[in-house]
Design a protein around this motif. Sequence first.
Motif, mmCIF file in Angstrom:
data_model
loop_
_atom_site.group_PDB
_atom_site.id
_atom_site.type_symbol
_atom_site.label_atom_id
_atom_site.label_comp_id
_atom_site.label_asym_id
_atom_site.label_seq_id
_atom_site.Cartn_x
_atom_site.Cartn_y
_atom_site.Cartn_z
ATOM 1 N N ASP A 1 -12.584 -13.769 19.803
ATOM 2 C CA ASP A 1 -11.092 -14.246 19.483
ATOM 3 C C ASP A 1 -10.478 -13.159 18.853
ATOM 4 O O ASP A 1 -10.252 -13.243 17.602
ATOM 5 C CB ASP A 1 -11.006 -15.388 18.864
ATOM 6 N N GLN A 2 -9.774 -12.185 19.468
ATOM 7 C CA GLN A 2 -9.668 -10.857 18.620
ATOM 8 C C GLN A 2 -8.264 -11.054 18.006
ATOM 9 O O GLN A 2 -8.170 -10.354 16.938
ATOM 10 C CB GLN A 2 -9.166 -9.665 19.609
ATOM 11 N N THR A 3 -7.488 -12.017 18.209
ATOM 12 C CA THR A 3 -6.367 -12.152 17.272
ATOM 13 C C THR A 3 -6.518 -12.450 15.999
ATOM 14 O O THR A 3 -5.805 -12.817 15.020
ATOM 15 C CB THR A 3 -5.209 -12.904 17.733
ATOM 16 N N ILE B 1 -2.351 -4.099 17.924
ATOM 17 C CA ILE B 1 -1.884 -5.285 18.639
ATOM 18 C C ILE B 1 -2.732 -6.532 18.050
ATOM 19 O O ILE B 1 -2.031 -7.637 18.115
ATOM 20 C CB ILE B 1 -2.422 -5.096 20.047
ATOM 21 N N ASN B 2 -3.995 -6.450 17.941
ATOM 22 C CA ASN B 2 -4.725 -7.676 17.487
ATOM 23 C C ASN B 2 -4.498 -8.105 16.039
ATOM 24 O O ASN B 2 -4.275 -9.591 15.813
ATOM 25 C CB ASN B 2 -6.128 -7.320 17.729
ATOM 26 N N TRP B 3 -4.087 -7.356 15.537
ATOM 27 C CA TRP B 3 -3.499 -7.671 13.914
ATOM 28 C C TRP B 3 -2.175 -8.175 13.702
ATOM 29 O O TRP B 3 -1.706 -8.561 12.557
ATOM 30 C CB TRP B 3 -3.992 -6.717 12.827
ATOM 31 N N TYR C 1 -2.067 4.903 25.286
ATOM 32 C CA TYR C 1 -1.161 4.463 26.149
ATOM 33 C C TYR C 1 -1.338 3.295 27.102
ATOM 34 O O TYR C 1 -2.562 3.660 27.930
ATOM 35 C CB TYR C 1 -0.294 5.498 27.020
ATOM 36 N N ARG C 2 -0.852 2.426 26.951
ATOM 37 C CA ARG C 2 -1.131 1.280 27.757
ATOM 38 C C ARG C 2 -0.434 1.132 29.081
ATOM 39 O O ARG C 2 0.798 0.960 29.355
ATOM 40 C CB ARG C 2 -1.003 -0.114 27.216
ATOM 41 N N GLU C 3 -1.093 1.413 30.224
ATOM 42 C CA GLU C 3 -0.445 1.713 31.636
ATOM 43 C C GLU C 3 -0.563 0.138 32.289
ATOM 44 O O GLU C 3 -1.685 -0.409 32.220
ATOM 45 C CB GLU C 3 -1.090 2.745 32.370
ATOM 46 N N ILE D 1 0.639 -11.411 34.598
ATOM 47 C CA ILE D 1 0.114 -10.321 33.678
ATOM 48 C C ILE D 1 -0.402 -10.822 32.610
ATOM 49 O O ILE D 1 -0.015 -11.665 31.613
ATOM 50 C CB ILE D 1 1.208 -9.340 33.499
ATOM 51 N N ARG D 2 -1.766 -10.529 32.409
ATOM 52 C CA ARG D 2 -2.528 -10.765 31.065
ATOM 53 C C ARG D 2 -1.880 -10.232 30.043
ATOM 54 O O ARG D 2 -1.948 -8.793 30.022
ATOM 55 C CB ARG D 2 -3.957 -10.799 31.304
ATOM 56 N N VAL D 3 -1.774 -10.703 28.783
ATOM 57 C CA VAL D 3 -1.250 -9.802 27.525
ATOM 58 C C VAL D 3 -1.860 -10.453 26.530
ATOM 59 O O VAL D 3 -2.646 -11.554 26.503
ATOM 60 C CB VAL D 3 0.344 -9.980 27.424
ATOM 61 N N GLU E 1 -2.496 -4.623 31.290
ATOM 62 C CA GLU E 1 -2.011 -3.394 30.758
ATOM 63 C C GLU E 1 -2.954 -2.777 29.823
ATOM 64 O O GLU E 1 -3.314 -3.627 28.743
ATOM 65 C CB GLU E 1 -0.599 -2.996 30.072
ATOM 66 N N ASN E 2 -3.441 -1.681 29.760
ATOM 67 C CA ASN E 2 -4.707 -0.948 28.931
ATOM 68 C C ASN E 2 -4.523 0.289 29.050
ATOM 69 O O ASN E 2 -4.185 0.997 30.320
ATOM 70 C CB ASN E 2 -5.739 -1.593 29.056
ATOM 71 N N PRO E 3 -5.270 1.077 28.219
ATOM 72 C CA PRO E 3 -5.413 2.407 28.391
ATOM 73 C C PRO E 3 -6.227 2.890 29.463
ATOM 74 O O PRO E 3 -7.127 2.218 29.915
ATOM 75 C CB PRO E 3 -6.026 2.972 27.253
HETATM 76 O O1 X2X Z 1 -7.608 -6.694 24.747
HETATM 77 C C1 X2X Z 1 -6.975 -5.590 24.849
HETATM 78 O O2 X2X Z 1 -6.227 -5.463 25.811
HETATM 79 C C2 X2X Z 1 -7.535 -4.474 24.068
HETATM 80 C C3 X2X Z 1 -8.865 -4.196 24.342
HETATM 81 O O3 X2X Z 1 -6.706 -3.228 24.556
HETATM 82 C C4 X2X Z 1 -7.201 -4.636 22.531
HETATM 83 O O4 X2X Z 1 -8.198 -5.327 21.957
HETATM 84 C C5 X2X Z 1 -5.835 -4.588 22.276
#
Ligand code: X2X
Length: 345
Positions: A79-81, A100-102, A155-157, A176-178, A216-218
């Motif tokens: 649970d990254q957030t 982003i997670n913090w 950079y998140r493409e 779209i997953r965010v 969206e992710n690098p």
């Molecule tokens: O979950 C995501 O998209 C990631 C791996 O990029 C982050 O932890 C922000």
Amino acid sequence: MKFRRTLLALAGAAAALAALPGAALAQGSYKPEYKMSLVLGTAFPWGKGGEIWANLVRERTQGRINIKLYPGVSLIQGDQTREFSALRQGVIDLAVGSTINWSPQVRELNLFSLPFLMPDYAAVDALTQGEVGKDLFARLEKAGVVPLAWGENGYREITNSKRPIRAPADLKGLKIRVVGSPLFADTFTALGANPTQMSWADAQPAFASGAVDGQENPMALFTAAKLQTVGQKFVTMWGYVADPLVFVVNKEVWESWSKEDQAIVRQAALDAGKQEIAIARKGLSEADKPLLKEIAALGVTVTHLSADERDAFVKATRPVYTKWKAQIGSALVDKAEKAIAARKM
Ligand code: X2X
């Protein structure tokens, strides 16, 4: 009588414990192992950065500080957030974490998620390596952690399984997953998409099953996670946001270390951060962007936008930028905009 003696003995023991300086984490009382939280493991630049940091610390402290990596944010069940709260509470000793997670806990970190704030790597550096970076570290310290160095996720493409995206209209109706704060939901809603918030752990099966169309992710993450194998066949290079990483230590843990070891851990974080940023940009910072050729060779359609095409995305997300500028703090965002305008290319 016996009961009373026991009570007295207990009270005495408690008083003796309380008299110990700092109890469990007294200065100089080291744990045999420290837990480092990471979303991504060592197949990714992010995890490599954590590994480099841990190794440098182990070598330079002659093993006094021994750090174990916990990728997949496994200390908090993925649970990254919740990572920032767990770090503050001491469930996590150290972390290399994304802004982003913090950002749900530290609203100023949403700065990096303002759509189209940072046009290039020089702009990212102008923020993290300048006054804005210092302000954000002061803010993190106030929130109760010890930030030491910046790294980079990247950079998140935007990628998806349905079609090339050249205009906001192409995003219409795509699921779209965010992740992170509601800023992301606002951005994708403004673009006509259907954003859905989920952790990275949940996202991958959702791409595979087709429950979610895009994300969206690098690009370094795209290749390491092999997102083309879960249907992500279309990539658009729009560079709308980039998330830095922060190398951080729990405050109590930090204070339990000697001054000498604190200096070692700090320098190791700076060294690891620098190396990690270079790894994260590999294949993208060169003029011919070899990483994109690799991705195209996997059968993925890589779309590049003209200046006008990109501008349509900027315009469509401008109200979100304005709304969130106020929420992040106009003074901080003004400072960031000025630092970017004055950046050295
Ligand atoms: O979950 C995501 O998209 C990631 C791996 O990029 C982050 O932890 C922000």
